[in-house]
Design a protein around this motif. Structure first.
Motif, mmCIF file in Angstrom:
data_model
loop_
_atom_site.group_PDB
_atom_site.id
_atom_site.type_symbol
_atom_site.label_atom_id
_atom_site.label_comp_id
_atom_site.label_asym_id
_atom_site.label_seq_id
_atom_site.Cartn_x
_atom_site.Cartn_y
_atom_site.Cartn_z
ATOM 1 N N MET A 52 0.846 -1.182 0.000
ATOM 2 C CA MET A 52 0.000 0.000 0.000
ATOM 3 C C MET A 52 0.882 1.234 0.000
ATOM 4 O O MET A 52 2.028 1.189 0.427
ATOM 5 N N MET A 53 0.321 2.307 -0.518
ATOM 6 C CA MET A 53 1.005 3.589 -0.527
ATOM 7 C C MET A 53 0.270 4.509 0.437
ATOM 8 O O MET A 53 -0.910 4.306 0.718
ATOM 9 N N MET A 54 0.999 5.502 0.937
ATOM 10 C CA MET A 54 0.401 6.348 1.955
ATOM 11 C C MET A 54 1.073 7.716 1.925
ATOM 12 O O MET A 54 2.236 7.840 1.539
ATOM 13 N N ALA A 55 0.336 8.732 2.362
ATOM 14 C CA ALA A 55 0.874 10.085 2.490
ATOM 15 C C ALA A 55 0.098 10.825 3.564
ATOM 16 O O ALA A 55 -1.041 10.474 3.876
ATOM 17 N N ASP A 56 0.733 11.850 4.106
ATOM 18 C CA ASP A 56 0.007 12.753 4.984
ATOM 19 C C ASP A 56 -1.064 13.474 4.174
ATOM 20 O O ASP A 56 -0.978 13.563 2.942
ATOM 21 N N GLU A 57 -2.054 13.994 4.875
ATOM 22 C CA GLU A 57 -3.081 14.800 4.214
ATOM 23 C C GLU A 57 -2.448 16.001 3.517
ATOM 24 O O GLU A 57 -1.462 16.565 4.008
ATOM 25 N N HIS A 58 -3.027 16.367 2.404
ATOM 26 C CA HIS A 58 -2.672 17.588 1.684
ATOM 27 C C HIS A 58 -3.979 18.237 1.235
ATOM 28 O O HIS A 58 -4.365 18.173 0.070
ATOM 29 N N PRO A 59 -4.724 18.839 2.197
ATOM 30 C CA PRO A 59 -6.036 19.388 1.866
ATOM 31 C C PRO A 59 -5.998 20.447 0.773
ATOM 32 O O PRO A 59 -6.981 20.628 0.055
ATOM 33 N N GLU A 60 -4.877 21.092 0.615
ATOM 34 C CA GLU A 60 -4.779 22.138 -0.413
ATOM 35 C C GLU A 60 -4.901 21.579 -1.823
ATOM 36 O O GLU A 60 -5.178 22.322 -2.770
ATOM 37 N N ILE A 61 -4.729 20.253 -1.969
ATOM 38 C CA ILE A 61 -4.931 19.618 -3.281
ATOM 39 C C ILE A 61 -6.056 18.579 -3.224
ATOM 40 O O ILE A 61 -6.179 17.732 -4.091
ATOM 41 N N GLY A 62 -6.863 18.630 -2.145
ATOM 42 C CA GLY A 62 -8.022 17.751 -2.037
ATOM 43 C C GLY A 62 -7.727 16.363 -1.492
ATOM 44 O O GLY A 62 -8.576 15.483 -1.577
ATOM 45 N N VAL A 63 -6.548 16.136 -0.919
ATOM 46 C CA VAL A 63 -6.187 14.833 -0.363
ATOM 47 C C VAL A 63 -6.344 14.911 1.152
ATOM 48 O O VAL A 63 -5.540 15.547 1.840
ATOM 49 N N VAL A 64 -7.422 14.278 1.659
ATOM 50 C CA VAL A 64 -7.712 14.332 3.090
ATOM 51 C C VAL A 64 -7.958 12.929 3.637
ATOM 52 O O VAL A 64 -8.411 12.036 2.926
ATOM 53 N N ALA A 65 -7.663 12.762 4.900
ATOM 54 C CA ALA A 65 -7.923 11.500 5.589
ATOM 55 C C ALA A 65 -9.409 11.394 5.903
ATOM 56 O O ALA A 65 -10.099 12.412 5.988
ATOM 57 N N PRO A 66 -9.914 10.173 6.080
ATOM 58 C CA PRO A 66 -11.335 10.029 6.413
ATOM 59 C C PRO A 66 -11.650 10.597 7.793
ATOM 60 O O PRO A 66 -10.796 10.637 8.674
ATOM 61 N N GLU A 67 -12.873 11.041 7.951
ATOM 62 C CA GLU A 67 -13.360 11.483 9.257
ATOM 63 C C GLU A 67 -13.643 10.233 10.095
ATOM 64 O O GLU A 67 -13.993 9.182 9.550
ATOM 65 N N PRO A 68 -13.531 10.340 11.415
ATOM 66 C CA PRO A 68 -13.851 9.183 12.256
ATOM 67 C C PRO A 68 -15.259 8.668 11.963
ATOM 68 O O PRO A 68 -16.189 9.459 11.794
ATOM 69 N N ASP A 69 -15.404 7.368 11.874
ATOM 70 C CA ASP A 69 -16.691 6.688 11.644
ATOM 71 C C ASP A 69 -17.328 7.019 10.302
ATOM 72 O O ASP A 69 -18.529 6.909 10.137
ATOM 73 N N GLN A 70 -16.536 7.428 9.305
ATOM 74 C CA GLN A 70 -17.101 7.762 8.003
ATOM 75 C C GLN A 70 -16.287 7.180 6.854
ATOM 76 O O GLN A 70 -16.073 7.831 5.836
ATOM 77 N N ALA A 71 -15.808 5.958 6.969
ATOM 78 C CA ALA A 71 -15.013 5.339 5.907
ATOM 79 C C ALA A 71 -15.878 5.054 4.686
ATOM 80 O O ALA A 71 -16.949 4.474 4.786
ATOM 81 N N ALA A 72 -15.420 5.479 3.529
ATOM 82 C CA ALA A 72 -16.135 5.236 2.273
ATOM 83 C C ALA A 72 -15.667 3.946 1.610
ATOM 84 O O ALA A 72 -16.333 3.439 0.719
ATOM 85 N N VAL A 73 -14.545 3.413 2.051
ATOM 86 C CA VAL A 73 -13.942 2.235 1.427
ATOM 87 C C VAL A 73 -13.541 1.255 2.524
ATOM 88 O O VAL A 73 -13.080 1.661 3.588
ATOM 89 N N THR A 74 -13.702 -0.029 2.270
ATOM 90 C CA THR A 74 -13.186 -1.065 3.149
ATOM 91 C C THR A 74 -12.060 -1.778 2.419
ATOM 92 O O THR A 74 -12.235 -2.226 1.280
ATOM 93 N N LEU A 75 -10.901 -1.849 3.057
ATOM 94 C CA LEU A 75 -9.757 -2.535 2.479
ATOM 95 C C LEU A 75 -9.780 -3.988 2.944
ATOM 96 O O LEU A 75 -9.950 -4.266 4.132
ATOM 97 N N HIS A 76 -9.606 -4.912 2.031
ATOM 98 C CA HIS A 76 -9.625 -6.339 2.331
ATOM 99 C C HIS A 76 -8.187 -6.829 2.420
ATOM 100 O O HIS A 76 -7.405 -6.636 1.498
#
Length: 124
Positions: A52-76
């Motif tokens: 997997m790849m990962m980065a810190d949030e960069h909200p200035e370009i629209g890359v944000v971490a999920p909010e608590p209890d609001q995951a849109a994706v489940t990783l298997h």
């Protein structure tokens, strides 16, 4: 040929690297690229045969971490021992969403890691 690799945004990539190592035995397979503002712009982790790849949030370009209890994706994630991996992840700070249980020819559980990403662990 198809290859799909999750690329996660997290609020603290350094802490996430340590957490994934502790909870899942992940190893850094591509060293972190540290941006001028000290955020991690890219890192790659190996989890057994998966990555997997990962980065810190960069909200200035629209890359944000999920909010608590609001995951849109489940990783298997396929694991050798679902109960043991679930226990290790929860001990490391994951939220247990579903206890390990037999279903559809295997054992599965669901956790949410401390960075807001929901994971289905599966032992076949």
């Amino acid at each position: 040929m198809a290859d799909l690799t999750p690329y996660l945004a997290v609020r603290d990539a350094r802490a996430a690297i340590d957490w994934y190592a502790e909870a899942f035995g992940a190893t850094v397979s591509f060293d972190p690229i540290v941006m001028p503002d000290n955020r991690i712009g890219h890192v790659e982790l190996a989890l057994g045969d998966a990555r997997m790849m990962m980065a810190d949030e960069h909200p200035e370009i629209g890359v944000v971490a999920p909010e608590p209890d609001q995951a849109a994706v489940t990783l298997h994630l396929r694991v050798a021992d679902c109960a043991q991996t679930t226990e290790r992840a929860v001990a490391a700070g994951a939220r247990l969403d579903r206890e390990p249980a037999e279903s559809a020819g295997g054992i599965g559980s669901v956790i949410t890691d401390p960075f807001g990403h929901r994971r289905m662990l599966r032992q076949e």
